[in-house]
Design an enzyme around this catalytic site. Structure first.
Site, short mmCIF file in Angstrom:
data_model
loop_
_atom_site.label_atom_id
_atom_site.label_comp_id
_atom_site.label_asym_id
_atom_site.label_seq_id
_atom_site.Cartn_x
_atom_site.Cartn_y
_atom_site.Cartn_z
N GLY A 31 0.79 -1.26 0.06
CA GLY A 31 -0.14 0.19 0.01
C GLY A 31 0.93 1.22 0.00
N HIS A 34 2.24 4.89 -5.10
CA HIS A 34 2.63 5.98 -5.79
C HIS A 34 2.80 5.34 -7.26
CE1 HIS A 34 6.46 3.49 -5.54
NE2 HIS A 34 6.37 3.62 -4.19
N HIS A 37 4.16 1.91 -8.14
CA HIS A 37 3.11 0.61 -7.90
C HIS A 37 2.22 1.18 -9.20
CE1 HIS A 37 4.02 1.70 -3.53
NE2 HIS A 37 4.17 0.26 -3.53
N ARG A 188 8.54 5.17 1.51
CA ARG A 188 9.36 5.83 2.74
C ARG A 188 9.73 7.16 2.20
NH1 ARG A 188 10.80 0.04 3.59
NH2 ARG A 188 10.22 -0.55 5.51
P1 AMP Z 1 6.13 -2.31 -1.56
O1 AMP Z 1 4.70 -1.72 -1.46
O2 AMP Z 1 7.23 -1.32 -1.35
O3 AMP Z 1 6.38 -3.59 -1.01
O4 AMP Z 1 6.35 -2.43 -3.26
C1 AMP Z 1 5.35 -3.23 -3.73
C2 AMP Z 1 5.86 -3.74 -5.06
O5 AMP Z 1 6.24 -2.03 -6.05
C3 AMP Z 1 7.34 -4.14 -5.20
O6 AMP Z 1 7.50 -5.11 -6.03
C4 AMP Z 1 8.40 -3.08 -5.58
O7 AMP Z 1 9.56 -3.24 -5.99
C5 AMP Z 1 7.47 -2.30 -6.27
N1 AMP Z 1 8.10 -0.80 -6.21
C6 AMP Z 1 8.16 0.07 -5.20
N2 AMP Z 1 8.70 1.20 -5.61
C7 AMP Z 1 8.89 1.21 -6.91
C8 AMP Z 1 9.33 2.05 -8.20
N3 AMP Z 1 9.82 3.60 -7.63
N4 AMP Z 1 9.36 1.70 -9.24
C9 AMP Z 1 9.14 0.43 -9.62
N5 AMP Z 1 8.43 -0.54 -8.77
C10 AMP Z 1 8.80 0.03 -7.43
#
Ligand code: AMP
Length: 281
Positions: A31, A34, A37, A188
């Protein structure tokens, strides 16, 4: 968009979609969505008729001194964004639904790839990731699953786990989405003060300089990582800078083949990670 909070409903619905001939794209997230995602959801929607985003802040992957309690939670905005980008299903279980029996007694652990970098600094983190992703794959069933290159080590760990355990899942890596100044988008980043936000793009600039050094012929990993370190803003507390084999995350001396430069650094409350690729032919 349909929203499911129970495993049984989500599984039943996605089984039905496959029975009706629709392929399933899965986008696991915690969640606080941005544009990074959003790019995963868009790609999943381009490839599949049914797109399920999961939104679950997974306690197993946070250390005792990490930010599980304060991790940003923005469910209503997340659901709106996911739907706009093409998600047809949102799976939003509670911790109790995912882990009814605590402590959890079954753990999925990937050896080797998890040892350096994030694995060394965040004991248990990748076990938490591979365990929750195993559960999400078991809930979703056969699918394409979309992961960001932003979390390169995580992508390597999950890819290896899928091969080792024969999950009926195809992993689709997606490029890192960045702010205009190069800062990788991250949930973050909201922790950054104005000064820290101004300094944070130095991570990507430094990584880019490391790639350029390799492209100019530098083959000594220590020299490359020294260049990268020297270009990270001094406001940051650098955790590690490494250049390793992109798939195994093992050291390569002299540098050769498909490589990845990875960095982690603390900017105040925010611990940021980033990485870029380079190939030596
Ligand atoms: P998280 O919510 O941080 O666990 O991320 C969920 C998914 O989104 C993971 O596969 C991350 O690698 C991907 N993700 C997070 N930030 C980015 C970004 N800046 N660009 C591409 N994918 C992202």
């Amino acid at each position: 968009m349909r929203q499911f909070t129970t495993i049984a409903e989500a599984r039943g619905f996605l089984d039905g979609e496959r029975c009706a001939g629709r392929s399933v794209g899965l986008v696991p997230t915690m969640g606080a969505l941005h544009a990074g995602h959003a790019s995963l959801v868009r790609r999943a929607a381009a490839d599949n008729e049914t797109v399920a985003i999961t939104i679950f802040v997974n306690p197993l992957q946070f250390g005792p001194n990490e930010d599980f309690d304060s991790y940003p939670r923005t469910l209503e905005a997340d659901l709106a964004l996911a739907e706009t980008e093409g998600a047809t299903v949102a799976i939003t279980p509670t911790v109790k639904e995912m882990y009814p029996d605590r402590p959890v007694r079954t753990n999925v652990a990937v050896a080797g790839i998890t040892a350096p970098m994030e694995g060394a600094r965040r004991p248990g983190h990748f076990d938490g990731v591979s365990t929750v992703v195993t559960k999400l794959f078991n809930i979703a069933g056969p699918c394409h699953a979309y992961f960001g290159e932003k979390d390169w080590q995580q992508l390597a760990v999950i890819s290896r786990m899928v091969r080792d355990l024969s999950f009926p899942v195809t992993i689709v890596p997606c490029p890192t989405v960045r702010e205009a100044d190069g800062l990788a988008m991250s949930s973050r980043n909201v922790y950054l003060t104005e000064d820290e936000r101004a300094a944070a793009p130095s991570l990507h600039r430094a990584l880019t300089a490391g790639v350029e050094a390799i492209e100019r012929g530098e083959r000594d990993p220590k020299k490359v990582t020294a260049i990268v370190r020297s270009l990270i803003d001094p406001i940051a507390d650098v955790d590690y800078v490494e250049v390793v084999d992109a798939a195994t995350l093992e050291d390569v001396v002299p540098l050769a083949g498909v490589l990845r430069l990875l960095v982690a650094a603390r900017f105040g409350k925010a611990r940021l990670i980033d990485n870029v690729g380079v190939t030596v032919r």
